[in-house]
Write a protein that holds these residues in place. Structure first.
Motif, PDB file in Angstrom:
ATOM      1  N   ASP A 153     -11.981  -4.824  -3.368  1.00  0.00           N
ATOM      2  CA  ASP A 153     -11.256  -6.113  -2.862  1.00  0.00           C
ATOM      3  C   ASP A 153      -9.880  -6.017  -2.853  1.00  0.00           C
ATOM      4  O   ASP A 153      -9.220  -6.401  -1.921  1.00  0.00           O
ATOM      5  N   ILE A 154      -9.389  -5.444  -3.843  1.00  0.00           N
ATOM      6  CA  ILE A 154      -7.696  -5.222  -4.079  1.00  0.00           C
ATOM      7  C   ILE A 154      -7.401  -4.241  -2.870  1.00  0.00           C
ATOM      8  O   ILE A 154      -6.250  -4.662  -2.286  1.00  0.00           O
ATOM      9  N   GLU A 155      -8.028  -3.133  -2.699  1.00  0.00           N
ATOM     10  CA  GLU A 155      -7.677  -2.110  -1.628  1.00  0.00           C
ATOM     11  C   GLU A 155      -7.798  -2.944  -0.197  1.00  0.00           C
ATOM     12  O   GLU A 155      -6.873  -2.503   0.683  1.00  0.00           O
ATOM     13  N   ARG A 156      -8.673  -3.474   0.117  1.00  0.00           N
ATOM     14  CA  ARG A 156      -8.935  -3.992   1.346  1.00  0.00           C
ATOM     15  C   ARG A 156      -7.888  -5.263   1.418  1.00  0.00           C
ATOM     16  O   ARG A 156      -7.443  -5.223   2.671  1.00  0.00           O
ATOM     17  N   ASN A 157      -7.728  -6.137   0.636  1.00  0.00           N
ATOM     18  CA  ASN A 157      -6.845  -7.177   0.618  1.00  0.00           C
ATOM     19  C   ASN A 157      -5.269  -6.741   0.781  1.00  0.00           C
ATOM     20  O   ASN A 157      -4.362  -7.612   1.468  1.00  0.00           O
ATOM     21  N   LEU A 158      -5.064  -5.825  -0.041  1.00  0.00           N
ATOM     22  CA  LEU A 158      -3.690  -5.462  -0.225  1.00  0.00           C
ATOM     23  C   LEU A 158      -3.119  -4.270   0.928  1.00  0.00           C
ATOM     24  O   LEU A 158      -2.012  -3.877   0.828  1.00  0.00           O
ATOM     25  N   ASN A 159      -4.250  -3.567   1.549  1.00  0.00           N
ATOM     26  CA  ASN A 159      -4.102  -2.509   2.376  1.00  0.00           C
ATOM     27  C   ASN A 159      -3.245  -1.362   1.625  1.00  0.00           C
ATOM     28  O   ASN A 159      -2.538  -1.013   2.025  1.00  0.00           O
TER      29      ASN A 159
ATOM     30  N   THR B 184      -7.437  12.497  -0.820  1.00  0.00           N
ATOM     31  CA  THR B 184      -8.395  12.062   0.531  1.00  0.00           C
ATOM     32  C   THR B 184      -9.740  12.292   0.213  1.00  0.00           C
ATOM     33  O   THR B 184     -10.388  11.741   0.951  1.00  0.00           O
ATOM     34  N   ASN B 185     -10.171  13.037  -0.891  1.00  0.00           N
ATOM     35  CA  ASN B 185     -11.654  12.935  -1.101  1.00  0.00           C
ATOM     36  C   ASN B 185     -12.051  11.730  -1.632  1.00  0.00           C
ATOM     37  O   ASN B 185     -13.364  11.681  -1.872  1.00  0.00           O
ATOM     38  N   GLU B 186     -11.211  10.535  -1.967  1.00  0.00           N
ATOM     39  CA  GLU B 186     -11.650   9.535  -2.753  1.00  0.00           C
ATOM     40  C   GLU B 186     -12.030   8.557  -1.606  1.00  0.00           C
ATOM     41  O   GLU B 186     -11.597   8.461  -0.371  1.00  0.00           O
ATOM     42  N   THR B 187     -13.042   7.493  -1.858  1.00  0.00           N
ATOM     43  CA  THR B 187     -13.445   6.426  -1.030  1.00  0.00           C
ATOM     44  C   THR B 187     -12.228   5.358  -1.347  1.00  0.00           C
ATOM     45  O   THR B 187     -11.749   5.049  -2.105  1.00  0.00           O
ATOM     46  N   CYS B 188     -12.068   4.603   0.095  1.00  0.00           N
ATOM     47  CA  CYS B 188     -11.196   3.663   0.070  1.00  0.00           C
ATOM     48  C   CYS B 188     -11.613   2.738   1.244  1.00  0.00           C
ATOM     49  O   CYS B 188     -11.949   2.859   2.072  1.00  0.00           O
ATOM     50  N   ALA B 189     -11.494   1.253   0.914  1.00  0.00           N
ATOM     51  CA  ALA B 189     -11.743   0.104   1.593  1.00  0.00           C
ATOM     52  C   ALA B 189     -10.718  -0.446   2.579  1.00  0.00           C
ATOM     53  O   ALA B 189     -10.904  -1.251   3.354  1.00  0.00           O
ATOM     54  N   ALA B 190      -9.487   0.152   2.546  1.00  0.00           N
ATOM     55  CA  ALA B 190      -8.268  -0.451   3.277  1.00  0.00           C
ATOM     56  C   ALA B 190      -8.423   0.085   4.833  1.00  0.00           C
ATOM     57  O   ALA B 190      -8.778   1.408   4.833  1.00  0.00           O
ATOM     58  N   ASP B 191      -7.527  -0.454   5.640  1.00  0.00           N
ATOM     59  CA  ASP B 191      -7.441  -0.102   7.230  1.00  0.00           C
ATOM     60  C   ASP B 191      -6.575   1.126   7.402  1.00  0.00           C
ATOM     61  O   ASP B 191      -6.714   1.797   8.042  1.00  0.00           O
ATOM     62  N   CYS B 192      -5.592   1.138   6.224  1.00  0.00           N
ATOM     63  CA  CYS B 192      -4.703   2.265   6.336  1.00  0.00           C
ATOM     64  C   CYS B 192      -5.340   3.586   6.245  1.00  0.00           C
ATOM     65  O   CYS B 192      -4.622   4.701   6.469  1.00  0.00           O
ATOM     66  N   LEU B 193      -6.701   3.637   5.574  1.00  0.00           N
ATOM     67  CA  LEU B 193      -7.136   5.065   5.699  1.00  0.00           C
ATOM     68  C   LEU B 193      -7.209   5.786   6.732  1.00  0.00           C
ATOM     69  O   LEU B 193      -7.145   6.852   6.724  1.00  0.00           O
ATOM     70  N   ARG B 194      -7.355   5.012   8.042  1.00  0.00           N
ATOM     71  CA  ARG B 194      -7.731   5.790   9.341  1.00  0.00           C
ATOM     72  C   ARG B 194      -6.336   6.492   9.775  1.00  0.00           C
ATOM     73  O   ARG B 194      -6.497   7.534  10.349  1.00  0.00           O
ATOM     74  N   THR B 195      -5.303   6.010   9.355  1.00  0.00           N
ATOM     75  CA  THR B 195      -3.993   6.753   9.716  1.00  0.00           C
ATOM     76  C   THR B 195      -3.470   7.677   8.455  1.00  0.00           C
ATOM     77  O   THR B 195      -2.635   8.600   8.715  1.00  0.00           O
ATOM     78  N   LEU B 196      -4.062   7.603   7.224  1.00  0.00           N
ATOM     79  CA  LEU B 196      -3.865   8.538   5.975  1.00  0.00           C
ATOM     80  C   LEU B 196      -2.561   8.304   5.716  1.00  0.00           C
ATOM     81  O   LEU B 196      -1.938   9.240   5.097  1.00  0.00           O
ATOM     82  N   HIS B 197      -1.912   7.078   6.073  1.00  0.00           N
ATOM     83  CA  HIS B 197      -0.447   6.680   5.498  1.00  0.00           C
ATOM     84  C   HIS B 197      -0.534   5.511   4.510  1.00  0.00           C
ATOM     85  O   HIS B 197      -0.225   4.313   4.918  1.00  0.00           O
ATOM     86  N   CYS B 198      -1.324   5.491   3.408  1.00  0.00           N
ATOM     87  CA  CYS B 198      -1.495   4.286   2.499  1.00  0.00           C
ATOM     88  C   CYS B 198      -0.653   4.376   1.519  1.00  0.00           C
ATOM     89  O   CYS B 198      -0.406   5.600   0.766  1.00  0.00           O
ATOM     90  N   ARG B 199      -0.187   3.258   0.970  1.00  0.00           N
ATOM     91  CA  ARG B 199       0.787   3.173  -0.357  1.00  0.00           C
ATOM     92  C   ARG B 199      -0.256   2.948  -1.465  1.00  0.00           C
ATOM     93  O   ARG B 199      -1.495   2.455  -1.356  1.00  0.00           O
ATOM     94  N   PRO B 200       0.202   3.408  -2.657  1.00  0.00           N
ATOM     95  CA  PRO B 200      -0.595   3.240  -3.800  1.00  0.00           C
ATOM     96  C   PRO B 200      -0.649   1.803  -4.070  1.00  0.00           C
ATOM     97  O   PRO B 200       0.206   1.160  -3.961  1.00  0.00           O
ATOM     98  N   CYS B 201      -1.732   1.434  -5.078  1.00  0.00           N
ATOM     99  CA  CYS B 201      -1.909   0.003  -5.028  1.00  0.00           C
ATOM    100  C   CYS B 201      -1.132  -0.807  -6.292  1.00  0.00           C
ATOM    101  O   CYS B 201      -0.632  -1.726  -6.294  1.00  0.00           O
ATOM    102  N   ALA B 202      -0.701   0.345  -7.324  1.00  0.00           N
ATOM    103  CA  ALA B 202       0.006   0.043  -8.555  1.00  0.00           C
ATOM    104  C   ALA B 202       1.372  -0.814  -8.321  1.00  0.00           C
ATOM    105  O   ALA B 202       1.679  -2.014  -8.665  1.00  0.00           O
TER     106      ALA B 202
END
Length: 203
Positions: free
Chosen positions: A121-127, A136-154
């Motif tokens: 939920d956090i990954e999806r809502n906070l992108n 990159t071998n981990e799963t993630c529910a955020a939309d930013c995964l498509r571009t592989l430019h994701c910020r860490p959630c912490a």
């Protein structure tokens, strides 16, 4: 009639329990709304919120029936339960307000490690992806995964955690003082005689 009288104590207690009833229904409604809009998929989180709402609803119901009927046993149990809830809620609220940034960070990390559905939920809502590092071998529910430019959630979570804890602690403190007011009103109301009743009927 002065506010220290029987009728005023009864009306204040009824009004306080109607407020608790509304808050309990609001908690249950927020949990249902979160599920309906897909904001929350963690059944543990939803279950806790609904359980708190139902528990508060039954406490308010006991207090309301006890106040309307001037039922000594119901009012006694209501007073004891409300006192215990006050102690727990006051302690938790003070703890929320007293946490420093390091403790908040540790608490977030523990929560992140132990709850997979809330993590999604956090990954999806906070992108964002991952807690502090995303592989990159981990799963993630955020939309930013498509571009592989994701910020860490912490960092994002830490940015809001202090504000959320202050808000939760402040709301908790406010309601804890209404609870101690309820205990005092109940104690006073139990020891008052209904002027319309037979004086010998008071237990």
């Amino acid at each position: 009639m002065a506010c220290g009288g029987f009728a005023c104590s009864k009306n204040c207690l009824c009004a306080l329990n109607l407020l608790y009833t509304l808050v309990s229904l609001l908690l249950i409604g927020i949990a249902a709304w979160g599920i309906g809009f897909g904001l929350i998929s963690s059944f543990r989180v939803v279950g806790v919120v609904i359980a708190v709402g139902v528990f508060l609803f039954f406490i308010a119901l006991v207090g309301l029936i006890g106040a309307v009927k001037h039922h000594q046993v119901l009012l006694f149990f209501y007073m004891i339960i409300l006192l215990l809830v006050f102690i727990v809620q006051f302690s938790v609220s003070c703890a929320c307000l007293a946490l420093n940034e390091e403790q908040q960070s540790e608490l977030l990390e523990v929560g992140w490690s132990n709850t997979n559905s809330a993590r999604t939920d956090i990954e999806r809502n906070l992108n964002c992806c991952g807690f502090r590092v995303f592989y990159t071998n981990e799963t993630c529910a955020a939309d930013c995964l498509r571009t592989l430019h994701c910020r860490p959630c912490a960092p994002i979570m830490e940015e809001y955690s202090g504000m959320v804890l202050r808000f939760v602690g402040g709301i908790g403190l406010f309601f804890s003082f209404t609870e101690i007011l309820g205990v005092w009103l109940t104690y006073r109301y139990r020891n008052q005689k209904d002027p319309r009743a037979n004086p010998g009927a008071f237990i």
